[in-house]
Scaffold this motif. Structure first.
Motif: not given
Length: 275
Positions: A36-37, A66-70, A73-75
C-alpha cells in the motif's frame, strides 16, 4: 494453547478466551502495508507534472489534488499496517487472555493486566456491512492501551479452531459487561452517584440528565433491537431524556444498572415499549 489447557489465574480465575496474532498474520500486515505504501508513492508521483515534460494548456505546472489526497490516505493506511506489523515482529504479537474477572496482555518482554472493574470505557462494535463482525473493546482507566477481542463471520466459518465464533465473542461480551455492571450497581446501591453517559449519571434516587434528576419510579424506556436505537424517558412523557445507540460508549453495563434500579423501584422490565 486453548482455553481448556490454560491454567486458571489466582487473581482473575478461570480462562474464558485466548486471542493472539499468528506469525502468518504479522507477516501479512507487513507485506500488505509495504504494498500500500508503494501504491501511495506511485499515486503521489502521478499527481505531480513532470519537471521537463510537455506542457499542455490548463495543466502546465499544476498538480492533481485528487491524486495527492488519495496518495496521502493510502500512505497513512499502509504506514499504519507496516508499523503495526514491524512492532509485532520485533516485540512479539500481543497475547490476550480473558479470565472471569480480568484480562492479561503479554508480549515477548513485558505484560500487563487489568481487572474488568478497572475499565473506563467499554465498547461493543457490531457491523454487518460487508460481512458480520463483532468486537469488544476495553479502555483501561490508566490509559495503557485498548484491549480487544473479536471475530468476523468469514473467519469464524473458516473451520480454524483458533478463530472464535460470533457466539463466543457475544458470550464474552455478556460476561465482561455483567461484571462491570455488578460493580456499578454496587456503587449506586451504596449511595454513590456514578457517571454513565455524557451529561448523564446514575444515582441511588434516579437518573441525572443535564443536571435534572428523574426518580427511578418515573423512568421509562423504549428500544428498537433491530436498529439499536434506545430512548430513556420520564414516565408519561413522549420526548426522550436521551436517545442513543445500544452499542455506544458504556451503554451496556449502565443499561443493566438502569433496569435493576427500576426493578427495585417497583417497575417491571416488561414495561419497556417498542420504538
Amino acid at each position: 494453547m486453548t482455553e481448556e489447557t490454560e491454567t486458571p489465574d489466582p487473581q482473575f480465575g478461570r480462562v474464558l478466551h485466548v486471542a493472539s496474532l499468528s506469525a502468518g498474520q504479522v507477516m501479512a500486515w507487513i507485506i500488505i502495508g509495504a504494498v500500500i505504501v508503494a501504491i501511495a508513492a506511485a499515486v503521489l508521483a502521478s499527481g505531480h507534472p513532470a519537471p521537463h515534460g510537455p506542457r499542455h494548456r490548463g495543466s502546465a505546472g499544476e498538480t492533481n489534488p485528487i491524486h495527492i489526497l488519495a496518495g496521502v490516505v493510502f500512505g497513512i493506511v499502509g504506514l499504519f499496517l507496516l508499523l503495526a506489523g514491524l512492532k509485532n515482529l520485533a516485540f512479539g504479537p500481543a497475547r490476550r487472555v480473558f479470565y472471569e474477572r480480568g484480562v492479561r496482555v503479554s508480549r515477548r518482554n513485558n505484560s500487563r493486566s487489568m481487572a474488568y472493574v478497572d475499565t473506563q470505557v467499554v465498547y461493543y462494535i457490531a457491523r454487518t456491512r460487508g460481512g458480520t463482525e463483532r468486537v469488544i473493546e476495553l479502555h483501561p482507566l490508566d490509559g495503557s492501551g485498548v484491549i480487544r477481542a473479536g471475530t468476523t463471520a468469514a473467519r469464524a466459518g473458516s473451520g480454524n479452531p483458533r478463530v472464535p465464533t460470533i457466539e463466543k465473542i457475544e458470550g464474552l461480551r455478556d460476561h465482561i459487561v455483567g461484571v462491570i455492571a455488578e460493580s456499578m450497581l454496587a456503587e449506586v446501591s451504596s449511595g454513590k452517584t456514578i457517571p454513565w453517559l455524557q451529561d448523564t449519571s446514575l444515582s441511588p434516587d434516579g437518573v441525572i440528565v443535564n443536571g435534572r434528576a428523574v426518580a427511578w419510579s418515573q423512568i421509562d424506556e423504549r428500544a428498537n433491537q433491530s436498529t439499536g436505537r434506545y430512548e430513556l424517558l420520564e414516565a408519561g412523557q413522549t420526548k426522550p431524556l436521551i436517545t442513543l445507540r445500544m452499542i455506544g460508549r458504556n451503554f451496556l453495563p449502565g443499561w443493566q444498572v438502569v433496569r435493576a434500579m427500576r426493578d427495585k423501584a417497583g417497575q417491571r422490565r416488561a414495561n419497556m415499549r417498542p420504538l
